[in-house]
Design an enzyme around this catalytic site. Structure first.
Site, mmCIF file in Angstrom:
data_model
loop_
_atom_site.group_PDB
_atom_site.id
_atom_site.type_symbol
_atom_site.label_atom_id
_atom_site.label_comp_id
_atom_site.label_asym_id
_atom_site.label_seq_id
_atom_site.Cartn_x
_atom_site.Cartn_y
_atom_site.Cartn_z
ATOM 1 N N ILE A 83 0.861 -1.170 0.000
ATOM 2 C CA ILE A 83 0.000 0.000 0.000
ATOM 3 C C ILE A 83 0.902 1.225 0.000
ATOM 4 O O ILE A 83 1.860 1.296 0.777
ATOM 5 C CB ILE A 83 -0.931 0.039 1.238
ATOM 6 C CG1 ILE A 83 -1.824 -1.211 1.283
ATOM 7 C CG2 ILE A 83 -1.784 1.297 1.249
ATOM 8 C CD1 ILE A 83 -1.372 -2.247 2.258
ATOM 9 N N CYS A 84 0.629 2.170 -0.890
ATOM 10 C CA CYS A 84 1.340 3.446 -0.898
ATOM 11 C C CYS A 84 2.848 3.228 -1.024
ATOM 12 O O CYS A 84 3.322 2.472 -1.874
ATOM 13 C CB CYS A 84 0.959 4.231 0.365
ATOM 14 S SG CYS A 84 1.406 5.973 0.344
#
Length: 320
Positions: free
Chosen positions: A107-108
């Site tokens: 994520i990210c």
């Protein structure tokens, strides 16, 4: 049940952790016990693990003695990761766990951790829009897609910044249990089950140059102050007292886009702000931002953001 492991480390972005895990937890409300998700958090450090927002996080397992076989393994992001060195404990554990996982990802800015582990090589990936170029520079074997909300490449799935982890988790739930369950979870969390368009629709298009008095900075200010007017390379070159050829060369070198590309992005950026924060009719927005017509603005929005101006405005009204 499918087991989902997420790795925690100091300065992790807490929303990168909570968002996807809440999706899987909510999915369990609609699934039988034998069909749901068993969620496990694995800490790279002992409790408490301090998140980037100051929150104390606890993990169920410590990475030194955690098993390395899960159905899904996810690595959240953190604001320090783009500049950080590899974390050996996490790298070693990921290199053991990822080949056994049916699906794994980040994520990210968690993509930087995967990059240090060599898990992005030859893969299409994404990360937060503001760190996409940095990811591509650090890990040149990765095929970075800067404007995607999430990217699936085989078993690897990577998401854009922060809340895009929710989109990614919803996609995994849909893959496991169908669109109906994914939609039910999205409704519970009051989020859109599948956002239209890419990251650029949610992020500022314009970045400030390093030197405030540089030709690029002067042109950026001039264009934004006269956004409704027509522009040409010759006109912009006159503003900074340069020949068109020299101006175009220096602008591309420093801004990394051509003057025409910058002007179009500036118009999009100006239109975004009006669509987000005003009730100005679409035709007026198009005229005010220099597109000339609503049809022209609609075409450019579709090409650049993957949504129409009306869809863009509606997405922000739904979010509010």
């Amino acid at each position: 049940m499918k087991s989902v492991a997420i790795v925690l480390f100091p300065n992790v972005q807490s929303l990168d952790v909570a968002g996807p895990l809440d999706v899987f937890a909510e999915a369990n409300r609609f699934l039988g016990a034998e069909d749901g998700y068993r969620i496990v958090t694995i800490g790279a450090e002992p409790y408490p693990i301090l998140a980037s927002n100051g929150m104390h996080l606890g993990a169920q397992l410590e990475i030194d003695n955690a098993p390395d076989q899960f159905d899904v393994v996810l690595v959240p992001g953190g604001p320090l990761l783009p500049q950080a060195q590899a974390m050996p404990k996490i790298t070693d554990w990921l290199c053991a766990a990822m080949p056994k996982a049916k699906r794994y990802g980040s994520i990210c800015t968690g993509a930087f951790i995967l990059g240090h582990a060599g898990l992005l090589n030859g893969k299409q990936v994404t990360t937060h829009w503001s760190h996409a170029q940095q990811l591509a520079d650090q890990f040149p074997l990765a095929q970075v897609q800067p404007d995607r909300i999430y990217v699936r490449d085989g078993a690897l799935i990577t998401s854009a910044g922060v809340t895009a982890g929710i989109d990614m988790a919803l996609a995994l739930v849909a893959e496991d249990h169908g669109a109906t369950i994914s939609l039910a979870v999205a409704k519970r969390l009051l989020v859109v089950v599948q956002r239209q368009g890419g990251q650029s629709q949610f992020s500022p298009y314009l970045t400030a140059p390093v030197e405030d008095d540089s030709p690029v900075a002067k042109i950026q200010r001039y264009v934004m102050e006269h956004i409704a007017e027509p522009f040409s390379v010759e006109r912009l070159a006159e503003v900074v007292s340069m020949s068109p050829r020299s101006f175009a060369r220096i602008f591309v070198r420093d801004a990394k886009v051509t003057p025409a590309q910058f002007v179009q992005r500036a118009r999009i950026d100006a239109a975004r702000h009006l669509l987000e924060g005003s009730d100005m009719v679409i035709k007026a927005v198009a005229y005010h931002c220099g597109f000339g017509s609503a049809a022209r603005m609609r075409l450019i929005f579709n090409q650049s953001l993957g949504v129409t101006p009306t869809q863009y405005r509606d997405s922000f009204r739904q979010a509010g």
